[in-house]
Write an enzyme that holds these catalytic residues in place. Structure first.
Site, short mmCIF file in Angstrom:
data_model
loop_
_atom_site.label_atom_id
_atom_site.label_comp_id
_atom_site.label_asym_id
_atom_site.label_seq_id
_atom_site.Cartn_x
_atom_site.Cartn_y
_atom_site.Cartn_z
N LYS A 22 0.84 -1.21 0.00
CA LYS A 22 0.00 0.00 0.00
C LYS A 22 0.87 1.26 0.00
O LYS A 22 0.62 2.20 -0.76
CB LYS A 22 -0.89 -0.02 1.25
CG LYS A 22 -1.54 1.29 1.54
CD LYS A 22 -2.35 1.25 2.82
CE LYS A 22 -1.61 1.68 4.06
NZ LYS A 22 -1.37 3.11 4.21
N ASN A 23 1.91 1.26 0.85
CA ASN A 23 2.70 2.49 0.98
C ASN A 23 3.65 2.73 -0.19
O ASN A 23 4.27 3.79 -0.28
CB ASN A 23 3.47 2.49 2.30
CG ASN A 23 2.55 2.78 3.48
OD1 ASN A 23 1.38 3.07 3.30
ND2 ASN A 23 3.10 2.72 4.69
N CYS A 120 -4.54 13.41 13.95
CA CYS A 120 -5.09 12.09 13.65
C CYS A 120 -4.83 11.17 14.84
O CYS A 120 -4.17 11.56 15.80
CB CYS A 120 -4.50 11.52 12.38
SG CYS A 120 -2.83 10.93 12.55
N ARG A 125 1.46 14.54 13.07
CA ARG A 125 1.87 14.29 11.69
C ARG A 125 1.82 15.54 10.78
O ARG A 125 1.05 15.60 9.83
CB ARG A 125 1.02 13.17 11.10
CG ARG A 125 1.27 11.87 11.81
CD ARG A 125 0.51 10.74 11.23
NE ARG A 125 1.21 10.12 10.13
CZ ARG A 125 0.83 8.97 9.57
NH1 ARG A 125 -0.24 8.36 9.97
NH2 ARG A 125 1.51 8.45 8.59
N ASP A 309 5.08 0.63 11.99
CA ASP A 309 3.84 0.02 11.49
C ASP A 309 3.69 -1.43 11.93
O ASP A 309 2.68 -2.06 11.61
CB ASP A 309 3.77 0.11 9.95
CG ASP A 309 3.46 1.52 9.48
OD1 ASP A 309 3.15 2.38 10.33
OD2 ASP A 309 3.52 1.76 8.25
N ARG A 401 -8.43 -0.31 5.11
CA ARG A 401 -7.58 0.68 4.42
C ARG A 401 -6.32 0.03 3.87
O ARG A 401 -5.78 0.49 2.85
CB ARG A 401 -7.12 1.77 5.41
CG ARG A 401 -8.22 2.68 5.84
CD ARG A 401 -7.60 3.82 6.60
NE ARG A 401 -6.48 4.36 5.84
CZ ARG A 401 -5.49 5.07 6.35
NH1 ARG A 401 -5.47 5.34 7.62
NH2 ARG A 401 -4.53 5.51 5.58
C1 UD1 Z 1 4.86 6.88 6.43
C2 UD1 Z 1 3.97 5.68 6.23
C3 UD1 Z 1 3.43 5.21 7.57
C4 UD1 Z 1 4.58 4.96 8.55
C5 UD1 Z 1 5.52 6.15 8.62
C6 UD1 Z 1 6.76 5.87 9.42
C7 UD1 Z 1 3.05 6.08 4.02
C8 UD1 Z 1 1.87 6.43 3.20
N1 UD1 Z 1 2.87 6.10 5.36
O1 UD1 Z 1 4.06 7.91 7.01
O2 UD1 Z 1 2.69 4.02 7.34
O3 UD1 Z 1 4.05 4.73 9.83
O4 UD1 Z 1 5.94 6.54 7.30
O5 UD1 Z 1 7.41 4.77 8.91
O6 UD1 Z 1 4.10 5.77 3.50
N2 UD1 Z 1 7.31 14.67 10.47
C9 UD1 Z 1 7.47 16.00 10.71
N3 UD1 Z 1 7.34 16.87 9.66
C10 UD1 Z 1 7.04 16.45 8.39
C11 UD1 Z 1 6.90 15.09 8.16
C12 UD1 Z 1 7.04 14.21 9.23
O7 UD1 Z 1 7.70 16.42 11.84
O8 UD1 Z 1 6.95 17.30 7.49
C13 UD1 Z 1 7.46 13.71 11.59
C14 UD1 Z 1 6.18 12.94 11.89
O9 UD1 Z 1 5.31 13.64 12.73
C15 UD1 Z 1 6.73 11.67 12.52
C16 UD1 Z 1 8.03 11.46 11.77
O10 UD1 Z 1 8.39 12.72 11.20
O11 UD1 Z 1 7.00 11.89 13.87
C17 UD1 Z 1 8.00 10.43 10.69
O12 UD1 Z 1 6.89 10.68 9.85
P1 UD1 Z 1 6.87 10.28 8.31
O13 UD1 Z 1 8.00 9.40 8.00
O14 UD1 Z 1 6.69 11.53 7.51
O15 UD1 Z 1 5.52 9.44 8.23
P2 UD1 Z 1 4.60 9.42 6.97
O16 UD1 Z 1 5.41 9.62 5.77
O17 UD1 Z 1 3.40 10.27 7.22
#
Ligand code: UD1
Length: 435
Positions: A22-23, A120, A125, A309, A401
């Site tokens: 999915k990701n 969420c 996030r 995850d 999902r």
């Molecule tokens: C992706 C995955 C999700 C997984 C996560 C961590 C997808 C669609 N989802 O989520 O299943 O749990 O990686 O492996 O691929 N952060 C910031 N600022 C930003 C972006 C992130 O502070 O602009 C922080 C987030 O709050 C979190 C951390 O960085 O604490 C990691 O988040 P991130 O790797 O971005 O998660 P996703 O990409 O949303």
């Protein structure tokens, strides 16, 4: 709302086939925005997030064919005309990965309007790092009425150092960089296999990307991209969830059609906890439970560390292991929503800040429980598979999902699981929460 009714106690025996990731599929579908040609993706998982992203792209003027329920699971996406480069709140609030369209929309159309994702179930996030990177590439960013607007006639290459490792942030900026003017150097990138999947698709479309899968990615911008046909890699989180299902039920399960190389941290931890796990040839892993499980600590990290995850599912296993297991969540705050539900089933778990102390083995007994997010729901299903009696799990739309036909896959290897309700009933779309 759909529910699962699970009668615990059966060891899972047999073979399950893993679906596409999915990701990986989510950013790969968004990458279709970057070209006027068709993008054909194979091995799309039949999960609800794919429907959500299809609706997102269609709302912008794209033509997206539903994935067929045949062996290939093909999805064809045509973004020839993108009349409305807007990701509306109604869709973004149901799927936070919608922010993945930001980079490709600016690169292709010069502008994007994307609803700001709210809070969420598993934490704040934010997407500040996506925006900071786009600004470095010359985009003008404004925020108004709950929407982010990014504009740039043509993005330009930049040196981006991520303050924090972000998976979708790396993917979003990669898609922005492929058609930027000049070279982009990105450091402290996510090294997840899903980033590699996206980079491989983009390179097949004519992009010039080096270093995906390492923390430094270099992109030489090109002026246009063309169509491509690409096969999505297997879902490592679905595979890991079934490995735990085999171990927790004391079964003998072959998890087929997966990539064992992506499961290193999970396999090592299962072995440490006492399950017998063997990699069989190229794409299968066999797990055998039945012996005594012993407590083992995990600490979630970015890839190749133990995936966040898989934290909730591992916690279900830890409830059945002898002694103490410390489960530390380092990636997201507030990702312990499953704990209270597991405790209602008889687990002994105490949470202090980002560490949960699990004492086992606990005798789990059936209860009415509720899913709060995608992976939390998987942990409740795993717990129910070993609980005494009949557990009723509510709000399984979270599970839908990201897990393709989970109840069919589980019952094919001996689980007693039944779905009550009507999968994908339209009334559920509105109630559907983000995580
Ligand atoms: C992706 C995955 C999700 C997984 C996560 C961590 C997808 C669609 N989802 O989520 O299943 O749990 O990686 O492996 O691929 N952060 C910031 N600022 C930003 C972006 C992130 O502070 O602009 C922080 C987030 O709050 C979190 C951390 O960085 O604490 C990691 O988040 P991130 O790797 O971005 O998660 P996703 O990409 O949303």
């Amino acid at each position: 709302m759909d529910k699962f009714v699970i009668r615990g106690g059966n060891p899972l025996v047999g073979t399950v086939r893993i679906s596409g990731a999915k990701n990986s599929a989510l950013p790969c579908i968004a990458a279709a925005i970057l070209t006027e040609d068709d993008i054909v993706l194979e091995n799309i998982p039949l999960v609800r997030d794919m429907d959500t992203e299809r609706r997102l792209l269609e709302s912008m003027g794209a033509a997206v064919q539903r994935p067929e329920a045949n062996a290939q699971h093909l999805m064809t996406i045509s973004c020839r005309s993108l009349s409305d480069p807007v990701a509306r709140y109604e869709i973004v609030k149901t799927m936070r990965a919608s922010s993945l369209v930001l980079g490709p929309l600016v690169a292709r159309t010069g502008m994007a309007r994307v609803a700001m994702p709210g809070g969420c179930a598993i934490g704040g996030r934010p997407i500040d790092l996506h925006l900071k990177g786009l600004e470095k590439m010359g985009a003008a960013i404004t925020q108004e009425h709950g929407y982010i607007e990014a504009r740039a006639e043509r993005l330009r290459g930049a040196h981006i150092v991520f303050d924090k490792i972000t998976v979708t942030g790396t993917e979003d900026l990669l898609m922005a960089a492929v058609m930027a003017e000049g070279e982009t150097l990105m450091e402290n990138c996510a090294r997840e296999p899903e980033v590699c999947d996206l980079a491989a698709l983009l390179n097949a479309m004519g992009a010039k990307i080096e270093g995906a899968g390492t923390s430094t990615i270099r992109v030489h911008g090109v002026t246009s991209l063309h169509g491509a046909h690409y096969r999505i890699n297997p879902d490592r989180i679905e595979a890991g969830t079934f490995l735990i299902a085999g171990a927790i039920t004391g079964g003998d399960l072959i998890v087929a059609n997966c990539d064992p190389a992506h499961l290193g941290a999970v396999i090592a931890k299962l072995q440490e906890a006492g399950a017998r796990v063997d990699v069989l040839g190229g794409d299968s892993v066999r797990v055998r439970g039945g012996g005594k499980l012993q407590g083992a600590d995990i600490s979630t990290e970015e890839y190749p560390g133990f995936p966040t995850d898989m934290q909730a599912q591992y916690m279900a296993l830890a409830t059945q292991a002898e002694g103490v297991s410390l489960v530390t969540e380092n990636i997201f705050e507030n990702r312990f929503m499953h704990v209270q539900e597991l405790v209602r089933m008889g687990a002994n778990i105490k949470v202090d800040a980002k560490t949960a102390t699990v004492r086992g083995p606990a005798r789990l007994s059936s209860a009415a429980v509720m899913c709060s997010d995608l992976r939390a729901s998987a942990s409740l299903v795993l717990a129910a598979l070993v609980a005494e009696g009949e557990t009723v799990i509510d709000r399984v739309y979270h599970m839908d999902r990201g897990y393709e036909h989970i109840e069919q896959k589980l019952s094919s290897v001996g689980a007693q699981i039944q779905r009550l309700g009507n999968l994908f009933a339209p009334r559920e779309q509105a109630a559907y929460m983000a995580d």
